[in-house]
Scaffold this motif. Structure first.
Motif, PDB file in Angstrom:
ATOM      1  N   LEU A  30      -7.957  13.737 -23.237  1.00 28.81           N
ATOM      2  CA  LEU A  30      -7.755  12.316 -23.495  1.00 28.81           C
ATOM      3  C   LEU A  30      -7.624  12.086 -24.991  1.00 28.81           C
ATOM      4  N   VAL A  31      -6.572  11.382 -25.403  1.00 25.19           N
ATOM      5  CA  VAL A  31      -6.361  11.003 -26.797  1.00 25.19           C
ATOM      6  C   VAL A  31      -6.003   9.525 -26.832  1.00 25.19           C
ATOM      7  N   VAL A  48      -2.786   3.036 -27.514  1.00 30.44           N
ATOM      8  CA  VAL A  48      -1.988   3.969 -26.723  1.00 30.44           C
ATOM      9  C   VAL A  48      -2.901   5.125 -26.325  1.00 30.44           C
ATOM     10  N   THR A  49      -3.063   5.337 -25.027  1.00 34.49           N
ATOM     11  CA  THR A  49      -3.918   6.403 -24.522  1.00 34.49           C
ATOM     12  C   THR A  49      -3.083   7.413 -23.749  1.00 34.49           C
ATOM     13  N   TRP A  50      -3.139   8.658 -24.216  1.00 36.20           N
ATOM     14  CA  TRP A  50      -2.464   9.758 -23.540  1.00 36.20           C
ATOM     15  C   TRP A  50      -3.509  10.541 -22.755  1.00 36.20           C
ATOM     16  N   SER A  51      -3.218  10.857 -21.505  1.00 35.64           N
ATOM     17  CA  SER A  51      -4.197  11.560 -20.679  1.00 35.64           C
ATOM     18  C   SER A  51      -3.520  12.687 -19.902  1.00 35.64           C
ATOM     19  N   LYS A  52      -4.340  13.625 -19.473  1.00 40.73           N
ATOM     20  CA  LYS A  52      -3.831  14.753 -18.687  1.00 40.73           C
ATOM     21  C   LYS A  52      -4.912  15.204 -17.719  1.00 40.73           C
ATOM     22  N   ALA A 156      -6.868   4.134 -36.088  1.00 43.81           N
ATOM     23  CA  ALA A 156      -7.982   4.811 -35.418  1.00 43.81           C
ATOM     24  C   ALA A 156      -7.460   5.772 -34.365  1.00 43.81           C
ATOM     25  N   LYS A 157      -8.241   6.840 -34.162  1.00 42.58           N
ATOM     26  CA  LYS A 157      -7.912   7.820 -33.141  1.00 42.58           C
ATOM     27  C   LYS A 157      -9.194   8.358 -32.536  1.00 42.58           C
ATOM     28  N   SER A 290      -9.968   5.710 -38.849  1.00 46.17           N
ATOM     29  CA  SER A 290     -11.138   6.258 -38.166  1.00 46.17           C
ATOM     30  C   SER A 290     -10.684   7.344 -37.203  1.00 46.17           C
ATOM     31  N   LEU A 291     -11.335   8.492 -37.282  1.00 48.92           N
ATOM     32  CA  LEU A 291     -11.112   9.572 -36.327  1.00 48.92           C
ATOM     33  C   LEU A 291     -12.439   9.859 -35.643  1.00 48.92           C
TER      34      LEU A 291
END
Length: 299
Positions: A30-31, A48-52, A156-157, A290-291
């Motif tokens: 998840l990012v 924006v959320t990328w998932s797998k 932010a990430k 922010s990370l």
């Protein structure tokens, strides 16, 4: 967009309990990226959320206004071939919001976030508000949006990373700045006094000894000439279950501590922090970033 939690309260953070191994394994891929944009002259946050997961890749786009009100949310579930390219349109406050994506030729690394060969565009009333990816010409041709300079700022990430001793990711600490390799090293096996080390581009920038006494804390490092505040919480690694995670935050904003308001999580599987409110209260500027990293131990 409400899934950036507070990590440095009295009880630290626990994303999944020891009885929920499936939950923790799923959460690793998840990012989540947050962009500050202007929507019809008003400030907004686009998440924006990328998932797998086992079903495939997924994508979620959410837009919050300056009052922390969710304007719209588009959830593209783990796709088959037909969902790798498409668009969705919504009407919000008399405005037309169009979201276009093309990942049919996207190339991925080990994580869920595409590396190249894609575009994701958010268009409001025919104006390009956010454009991600390297296929910019294709995006403008498809959307027919006005080709004006984007005012979007990557602020932010949040990422889930995992390993046995070394946890790595990439980060860009200022707008249009250099992309750096970030490595967190911590070996707990058989050590009475483990040590935490953080490297940027293979260069040691921070080391925490006597970690059992300093399992939570913060320190300032320099990256690209800018001060970056580093927060860490490895309590679960040291004293929690085998599935516990550590939390790290790299914050270029001087008021970073405002982002870590103390709270107790009633449900360890829910992350109820309003990122929109926190980011607005801290008055982030164009160089603020922010990370947040959740580090999970591989079995």
């Amino acid at each position: 967009m409400r899934d950036f939690p507070s990590c440095f309260g009295e009880n630290g953070v626990q994303v999944a309990d020891s009885s929920s191994s499936n939950t923790s394994r799923t959460a690793q891929n998840l990012v989540t990226c947050v962009y500050q944009c202007r929507l019809r002259g008003r400030s907004c946050l686009i998440t924006v959320t990328w998932s797998k997961n086992l079903m495939g890749q997924g994508l979620n786009v959410g837009i919050d206004d300056s009052t922390n009100q969710c304007l719209c949310k588009v959830d593209i579930k783990p796709w088959s071939f037909s969902k790798r390219k498409g668009s969705k349109s919504l009407e919000v406050d008399s405005s037309r919001i169009d979201i276009y994506w093309d990942l049919s030729s996207a190339k991925f690394g080990s994580g869920p976030e595409p590396l190249e060969g894609f575009y994701l565009a958010v268009v409001v009333d025919q104006e390009m508000v956010l454009l991600l990816g390297d296929l910019r010409k294709e995006a403008y041709k498809k959307t027919r949006a006005t080709p004006v300079p984007s005012n979007a700022i990557f602020i932010a990430k949040r990422e889930h990373i995992f390993g046995k001793k070394i946890y790595g990711t990439k980060a860009q600490f200022c707008d249009n700045g250099q992309i750096h390799d970030v490595a967190i090293e911590c070996d707990m096996v058989g050590l009475n006094d483990p040590c935490l080390s953080i490297r940027i581009d293979s260069k040691m920038v921070m080391q925490v000894k006597r970690l059992r006494w300093k399992f939570r804390g913060n320190n300032t490092i320099l990256v690209d000439g800018f001060p970056v505040e580093v927060f860490w919480d490895v309590h679960s690694w040291l004293f929690g279950s085998a599935l516990g995670n550590a939390v790290f935050m790299f914050q270029t904003c001087l008021s970073a501590e405002k982002l870590w308001a103390s709270q107790t999580l009633s449900d360890p599987n829910i992350l109820p922090w309003s990122c929109s409110q926190k980011l607005r209260d801290s008055q982030l500027q164009s160089l603020s970033f922010s990370l947040i990293l959740y580090a999970w131990k591989n079995e």
